[in-house]
Enzyme design. Structure first.
Site, PDB file in Angstrom:
ATOM      1  N   ASP A  14      11.580   6.103   5.658  1.00 23.54           N
ATOM      2  CA  ASP A  14      12.630   5.805   4.677  1.00 23.54           C
ATOM      3  C   ASP A  14      13.874   5.360   5.426  1.00 23.54           C
ATOM      4  O   ASP A  14      14.185   5.890   6.477  1.00 23.54           O
ATOM      5  CB  ASP A  14      12.959   7.042   3.827  1.00 23.54           C
ATOM      6  CG  ASP A  14      13.817   6.682   2.619  1.00 23.54           C
ATOM      7  OD1 ASP A  14      13.285   6.671   1.500  1.00 23.54           O
ATOM      8  OD2 ASP A  14      15.020   6.368   2.803  1.00 23.54           O
ATOM      9  N   CYS A  22      15.890   2.235 -11.269  1.00 27.39           N
ATOM     10  CA  CYS A  22      16.462   3.548 -11.557  1.00 27.39           C
ATOM     11  C   CYS A  22      17.984   3.461 -11.594  1.00 27.39           C
ATOM     12  O   CYS A  22      18.645   4.206 -12.304  1.00 27.39           O
ATOM     13  CB  CYS A  22      16.009   4.569 -10.527  1.00 27.39           C
ATOM     14  SG  CYS A  22      14.232   4.839 -10.589  1.00 27.39           S
ATOM     15  N   CYS A  28      -8.926 -12.880  -5.293  1.00 28.61           N
ATOM     16  CA  CYS A  28      -7.668 -12.263  -4.873  1.00 28.61           C
ATOM     17  C   CYS A  28      -7.321 -12.732  -3.456  1.00 28.61           C
ATOM     18  O   CYS A  28      -8.164 -12.698  -2.555  1.00 28.61           O
ATOM     19  CB  CYS A  28      -7.794 -10.737  -4.903  1.00 28.61           C
ATOM     20  SG  CYS A  28      -6.396  -9.888  -4.162  1.00 28.61           S
ATOM     21  N   CYS A  47      -7.459  -9.042  -1.064  1.00 28.52           N
ATOM     22  CA  CYS A  47      -8.736  -8.376  -0.751  1.00 28.52           C
ATOM     23  C   CYS A  47      -9.916  -9.336  -0.810  1.00 28.52           C
ATOM     24  O   CYS A  47     -10.959  -9.067  -0.206  1.00 28.52           O
ATOM     25  CB  CYS A  47      -8.947  -7.152  -1.634  1.00 28.52           C
ATOM     26  SG  CYS A  47      -9.273  -7.508  -3.366  1.00 28.52           S
TER      27      CYS A  47
HETATM   28 ZN   LIG Z   1      -7.213  -7.708  -4.416  1.00 31.12          ZN
END
Ligand SMILES: [Zn+2]
Length: 340
Positions: A59, A186, A244, A247
């Site tokens: 972070d 947020c 995709c 992937c």
């Molecule tokens: Zn994918």
């Protein structure tokens, strides 16, 4: 396992799904948490209490008073000292469970450091607030066959989804491109702490299954929750999309840094974010930012003052953040106020 460990984790060991063998695996396991806000700090505490052997937290932000309403690990003193979240989290987790290794890394996850920060992890939990980082995590996780758990929450609504390389759809199968235009965050739309707890708990449960060697119990589902309107829904995650880019074609544009909006220093104390693919309605953005600080807008630009920073945003999505030369900070402010 020592007698002390057997006692400490007895209620988990008694749970038939895990048993002593599952707990043994957890004690040896390593998870990485990207982003230690509301989701990440809940995940970190849950996994530390469960006896996860190694936890890496990444972070780049500092604890602020407005975080305390929902960011479970932090205390008033952390905000008063403006501690980096990764440091405050590491300290707090050491008091919760001193027998495990927690590594808090104050860093902005980038293509250049992702291998070093996440390369050892057996599972990655999403606690970030922006799509750019999530796509980077998605690319990296697919390239190394590491499972990761997507999660997000804003307002009273949240969603989560596991990404298991080779088995489930990935984030880019479901969202091929980042959302267009300004998105509620947020900072602009608020968030209830209860929805962050639900989402982070579901993510943590899936991580636990994977790390305990029970990955077959992870359901390929997209879960959405609205704690205000009510309603928890699960839909079957789509099958991996052969078309995709990530992937299917294994074209890892985010990992290679090709899709990252270039950023440059401009002037003596400003950073420019050369985003061009995010057409923005400046009047709508102005309305969202009005409660948060001084904001002015015309058809050509919006100017927003927040703390020591001045952000100028243009209709094509480009922005200049004045008051810093820290590129990570400028990206973080952009994600917070314009959307991820
Ligand atoms: Zn994918």
């Amino acid at each position: 396992m020592t007698g002390e460990e057997r006692e400490r984790y007895s209620r988990q060991i008694l749970f038939a799904g895990l048993g002593e063998d599952g707990q043994e695996r957890l004690l040896q396991a390593h998870a990485a948490i990207v982003g230690c806000g509301a989701l990440g700090s809940f995940q970190a505490a849950a996994l530390a209490r469960a006896g996860l052997g190694r936890i890496t937290i990444v972070d780049r932000d500092y604890v602020e008073p407005s975080n305390l309403q929902r960011q479970w690990l932090f205390e008033e003193s952390d905000a008063a000292e403006a501690l980096p979240k990764a440091v405050a989290a590491e300290r707090r987790l050491a008091r919760i469970n001193s027998a495990i290794q927690v590594r808090g890394m104050v860093a902005d996850l980038t293509p250049a450091n992702v291998e070093e920060l996440l390369g050892q992890a057996q599972v990655i939990l999403d606690g970030t607030d922006n799509f750019e980082t999530r796509y980077l995590v998605n690319d990296f996780a697919l390239s190394r066959a590491i499972p990761w758990i997507y999660g997000a929450a804003v307002g009273s609504y949240g969603l989560c989804m596991p990404v298991i390389p080779g088995r489930t759809a990935c984030l880019r199968c479901v969202y091929p491109d980042p959302p267009a235009g300004a998105q509620p965050t947020c900072e602009t739309a608020g968030v209830l702490n209860s929805v962050t707890a639900v989402i982070a708990a579901l993510q943590s449960a899936d991580a636990l299954k994977i790390l305990a060697g029970r990955g077959e119990y992870v359901q390929a589902r997209l879960t959405t929750v609205d704690v205000w309107a009510g309603g928890i829904r699960q839909i079957a995650q789509p099958l991996p999309d052969p078309d995709c880019a990530a992937c299917g074609a294994r074209d890892f544009a985010y990992l290679e840094g090709r899709r990252r909006a270039p950023v440059s220093l401009c002037g003596r104390n400003a950073v420019q974010i050369h985003e061009r693919a995010r057409p923005l309605d400046l009047q709508r953005l102005k309305a969202a930012l009005l409660p948060l600080g001084e904001v002015r807008a015309n058809e050509f630009a919006l100017r927003f003052l927040t703390g020591p920073y001045e952000m100028t945003v243009f209709p094509d999505g480009r922005a200049i953040v004045k008051g810093t030369t820290d590129i990570g900070l400028a990206r973080s402010l952009y994600a917070r106020y314009v959307g991820a």
